[in-house]
Motif scaffolding. Structure first.
Motif, PDB file in Angstrom:
ATOM      1  N   TRP A   1      -4.393   3.080   9.515  1.00 45.08           N
ATOM      2  CA  TRP A   1      -4.300   4.411   8.619  1.00 45.08           C
ATOM      3  C   TRP A   1      -3.236   3.981   8.079  1.00 45.08           C
ATOM      4  O   TRP A   1      -2.585   4.366   7.279  1.00 45.08           O
ATOM      5  CB  TRP A   1      -4.123   5.331   9.233  1.00 45.08           C
ATOM      6  CG  TRP A   1      -3.155   5.062  10.869  1.00 45.08           C
ATOM      7  CD1 TRP A   1      -3.253   4.899  11.748  1.00 45.08           C
ATOM      8  CD2 TRP A   1      -1.267   4.433  10.580  1.00 45.08           C
ATOM      9  NE1 TRP A   1      -2.449   4.575  12.708  1.00 45.08           N
ATOM     10  CE2 TRP A   1      -0.807   5.171  12.296  1.00 45.08           C
ATOM     11  CE3 TRP A   1      -0.930   5.989   9.769  1.00 45.08           C
ATOM     12  CZ2 TRP A   1       0.217   5.280  12.169  1.00 45.08           C
ATOM     13  CZ3 TRP A   1       0.217   5.490   9.614  1.00 45.08           C
ATOM     14  CH2 TRP A   1       1.159   5.073  11.729  1.00 45.08           C
ATOM     15  N   LYS A   2      -2.701   2.897   8.232  1.00 45.16           N
ATOM     16  CA  LYS A   2      -1.117   2.341   7.943  1.00 45.16           C
ATOM     17  C   LYS A   2      -1.102   2.537   6.684  1.00 45.16           C
ATOM     18  O   LYS A   2      -0.098   3.061   5.576  1.00 45.16           O
ATOM     19  CB  LYS A   2      -0.756   1.255   8.898  1.00 45.16           C
ATOM     20  CG  LYS A   2      -0.235   1.505   9.680  1.00 45.16           C
ATOM     21  CD  LYS A   2       0.151   0.398  11.017  1.00 45.16           C
ATOM     22  CE  LYS A   2       0.006   0.491  12.483  1.00 45.16           C
ATOM     23  NZ  LYS A   2      -0.315  -0.602  12.828  1.00 45.16           N
ATOM     24  N   PRO A   3      -2.054   1.260   6.105  1.00 47.03           N
ATOM     25  CA  PRO A   3      -1.711   0.724   4.574  1.00 47.03           C
ATOM     26  C   PRO A   3      -2.164   2.486   3.488  1.00 47.03           C
ATOM     27  O   PRO A   3      -1.910   2.787   2.570  1.00 47.03           O
ATOM     28  CB  PRO A   3      -2.650   0.235   3.880  1.00 47.03           C
ATOM     29  CG  PRO A   3      -2.439  -0.417   5.059  1.00 47.03           C
ATOM     30  CD  PRO A   3      -2.559   0.923   6.063  1.00 47.03           C
ATOM     31  N   THR A   4      -3.302   3.159   3.980  1.00 49.33           N
ATOM     32  CA  THR A   4      -3.551   4.102   3.709  1.00 49.33           C
ATOM     33  C   THR A   4      -3.022   4.915   2.889  1.00 49.33           C
ATOM     34  O   THR A   4      -2.297   5.640   2.148  1.00 49.33           O
ATOM     35  CB  THR A   4      -5.243   5.119   4.206  1.00 49.33           C
ATOM     36  OG1 THR A   4      -6.100   4.003   4.090  1.00 49.33           O
ATOM     37  CG2 THR A   4      -5.603   5.522   3.495  1.00 49.33           C
TER      38      THR A   4
ATOM     39  N   ILE B   1       6.626   5.106 -12.213  1.00 49.43           N
ATOM     40  CA  ILE B   1       5.516   4.445 -12.824  1.00 49.43           C
ATOM     41  C   ILE B   1       4.180   3.479 -12.143  1.00 49.43           C
ATOM     42  O   ILE B   1       3.616   3.519 -10.596  1.00 49.43           O
ATOM     43  CB  ILE B   1       5.134   4.407 -13.977  1.00 49.43           C
ATOM     44  CG1 ILE B   1       5.255   6.161 -15.240  1.00 49.43           C
ATOM     45  CG2 ILE B   1       3.684   3.397 -13.950  1.00 49.43           C
ATOM     46  CD1 ILE B   1       5.116   5.886 -16.142  1.00 49.43           C
ATOM     47  N   VAL B   2       5.627   2.718 -11.432  1.00 47.37           N
ATOM     48  CA  VAL B   2       5.508   1.577 -10.429  1.00 47.37           C
ATOM     49  C   VAL B   2       4.636   1.585  -9.150  1.00 47.37           C
ATOM     50  O   VAL B   2       4.911   1.277  -8.846  1.00 47.37           O
ATOM     51  CB  VAL B   2       6.811   0.491 -10.783  1.00 47.37           C
ATOM     52  CG1 VAL B   2       6.672  -0.915  -9.996  1.00 47.37           C
ATOM     53  CG2 VAL B   2       7.004  -0.324 -12.135  1.00 47.37           C
ATOM     54  N   ALA B   3       5.737   2.454  -9.043  1.00 44.11           N
ATOM     55  CA  ALA B   3       5.635   3.158  -7.364  1.00 44.11           C
ATOM     56  C   ALA B   3       3.965   3.985  -7.315  1.00 44.11           C
ATOM     57  O   ALA B   3       3.621   3.875  -6.005  1.00 44.11           O
ATOM     58  CB  ALA B   3       6.650   4.132  -6.867  1.00 44.11           C
ATOM     59  N   VAL B   4       3.806   4.477  -8.284  1.00 41.02           N
ATOM     60  CA  VAL B   4       2.651   4.923  -8.370  1.00 41.02           C
ATOM     61  C   VAL B   4       1.445   3.857  -8.331  1.00 41.02           C
ATOM     62  O   VAL B   4       0.239   3.936  -7.678  1.00 41.02           O
ATOM     63  CB  VAL B   4       2.219   6.590  -9.320  1.00 41.02           C
ATOM     64  CG1 VAL B   4       0.588   6.972  -9.404  1.00 41.02           C
ATOM     65  CG2 VAL B   4       3.048   7.857  -8.878  1.00 41.02           C
TER      66      VAL B   4
ATOM     67  N   PHE C   1      -1.985   0.337  -4.775  1.00 43.49           N
ATOM     68  CA  PHE C   1      -2.710  -1.011  -4.436  1.00 43.49           C
ATOM     69  C   PHE C   1      -2.576  -0.459  -2.766  1.00 43.49           C
ATOM     70  O   PHE C   1      -3.660  -1.347  -2.370  1.00 43.49           O
ATOM     71  CB  PHE C   1      -1.661  -2.107  -4.910  1.00 43.49           C
ATOM     72  CG  PHE C   1      -2.278  -2.747  -6.272  1.00 43.49           C
ATOM     73  CD1 PHE C   1      -3.436  -3.450  -6.891  1.00 43.49           C
ATOM     74  CD2 PHE C   1      -1.475  -2.328  -7.505  1.00 43.49           C
ATOM     75  CE1 PHE C   1      -3.415  -4.103  -7.250  1.00 43.49           C
ATOM     76  CE2 PHE C   1      -2.149  -2.486  -8.790  1.00 43.49           C
ATOM     77  CZ  PHE C   1      -2.386  -3.996  -8.583  1.00 43.49           C
ATOM     78  N   ALA C   2      -1.973  -0.355  -2.136  1.00 43.96           N
ATOM     79  CA  ALA C   2      -1.630  -0.207  -0.881  1.00 43.96           C
ATOM     80  C   ALA C   2      -3.223   0.643  -0.767  1.00 43.96           C
ATOM     81  O   ALA C   2      -3.598   0.230   0.235  1.00 43.96           O
ATOM     82  CB  ALA C   2      -0.663   0.972  -0.537  1.00 43.96           C
TER      83      ALA C   2
ATOM     84  N   GLY D   1       2.542  -7.850  -2.089  1.00 47.51           N
ATOM     85  CA  GLY D   1       3.143  -7.578  -3.004  1.00 47.51           C
ATOM     86  C   GLY D   1       3.888  -6.827  -3.618  1.00 47.51           C
ATOM     87  O   GLY D   1       4.553  -6.139  -3.872  1.00 47.51           O
ATOM     88  N   LEU D   2       2.620  -6.108  -4.770  1.00 49.81           N
ATOM     89  CA  LEU D   2       2.581  -5.166  -5.625  1.00 49.81           C
ATOM     90  C   LEU D   2       3.155  -3.345  -5.142  1.00 49.81           C
ATOM     91  O   LEU D   2       3.650  -2.938  -5.038  1.00 49.81           O
ATOM     92  CB  LEU D   2       1.323  -4.767  -6.451  1.00 49.81           C
ATOM     93  CG  LEU D   2       1.701  -6.285  -7.434  1.00 49.81           C
ATOM     94  CD1 LEU D   2       0.271  -6.147  -8.934  1.00 49.81           C
ATOM     95  CD2 LEU D   2       2.758  -6.233  -8.230  1.00 49.81           C
ATOM     96  N   ALA D   3       1.961  -3.788  -3.564  1.00 50.97           N
ATOM     97  CA  ALA D   3       2.003  -2.529  -2.625  1.00 50.97           C
ATOM     98  C   ALA D   3       3.799  -2.188  -2.952  1.00 50.97           C
ATOM     99  O   ALA D   3       4.221  -0.713  -2.017  1.00 50.97           O
ATOM    100  CB  ALA D   3       0.656  -2.640  -1.106  1.00 50.97           C
ATOM    101  N   LEU D   4       4.767  -3.174  -1.496  1.00 53.82           N
ATOM    102  CA  LEU D   4       5.284  -2.810  -1.064  1.00 53.82           C
ATOM    103  C   LEU D   4       6.418  -2.990  -2.338  1.00 53.82           C
ATOM    104  O   LEU D   4       7.286  -2.381  -2.499  1.00 53.82           O
ATOM    105  CB  LEU D   4       5.970  -4.372  -0.632  1.00 53.82           C
ATOM    106  CG  LEU D   4       6.668  -4.868   0.082  1.00 53.82           C
ATOM    107  CD1 LEU D   4       7.712  -3.677   0.836  1.00 53.82           C
ATOM    108  CD2 LEU D   4       7.889  -5.728   0.493  1.00 53.82           C
ATOM    109  N   ALA D   5       6.413  -3.892  -3.868  1.00 58.21           N
ATOM    110  CA  ALA D   5       6.775  -3.190  -4.635  1.00 58.21           C
ATOM    111  C   ALA D   5       7.083  -1.573  -5.029  1.00 58.21           C
ATOM    112  O   ALA D   5       8.163  -1.734  -5.759  1.00 58.21           O
ATOM    113  CB  ALA D   5       7.005  -4.205  -6.063  1.00 58.21           C
TER     114      ALA D   5
END
Length: 175
Positions: A61-64, A119-122, A127-128, A135-139
């Motif tokens: 469930w972590k990435p979700t 917007i980058v966070a969304v 991606f997550a 990397g993009l999910a972390l960013a």
């Protein structure tokens, strides 16, 4: 090498098995190392010790959860800054202070920057959710920290920190 579908020995690196027409590694019935019969649950061949099945990544469930948190934090932050921009433009029209013209340019740049960060966070949250491009999910999760107005700092920052931690813990699930 043996065909995983029919067990026929293959020479070279053929694209398809000449016996059954399947791609050599497409089946699960035979060991690719020795041709011994296997089942779909077999991970290691008991005859030759070859690895038969690829390790299946367990989805947690972590990435979700990280994706949802990043989307909420970034989306709320971006929406708040859009509201601040609209309100600021309205108020600026009432005030005819020419001496603050330089300040207006700085505020517009700040608002545009923070909306872009939201917007980058969304996008990183999306991606997550898809478990793609770690990397993009972390960013995106990191950007969610900076997409807040003064009051929501108590909400956005903890959500973003939780998203960062969950993306890092779920790194192995990303493609």
């Amino acid at each position: 090498m043996f065909c995983r579908n029919c067990g026929k020995e293959l020479t070279g690196a053929p694209e398809i098995c000449v016996n059954c027409g399947a791609k050599p590694m497409a089946g699960t019935s035979f060991c690719p190392g020795c041709g011994a019969p296997t089942t779909t649950m077999t991970e290691v061949c008991t005859k030759c010790g070859a690895r038969v099945a690829k390790a299946i990544k367990a989805k947690t469930w972590k990435p979700t959860a990280a994706g949802i948190l990043a989307i909420v934090a970034g989306g709320v932050g971006a929406a708040e800054w859009i509201a601040v921009a609209v309100l600021g433009i309205s108020v600026w029209g009432w005030l005819s202070l020419d001496s603050l013209a330089d300040l207006r340019g700085i505020l517009v740049a700040l608002i545009a920057t923070v909306i872009t960060i939201g917007i980058v966070a969304v996008v990183g949250g999306i991606f997550a959710l898809k478990r793609k491009r770690w990397g993009l999910a972390l960013a995106g999760s990191i950007c969610a920290i900076f997409s807040f107005v003064l009051i929501p700092v108590l909400v956005n920052v903890p959500l973003a920190i939780a998203a960062i931690v969950l993306v890092v813990l779920g790194k192995g699930e990303f493609e």
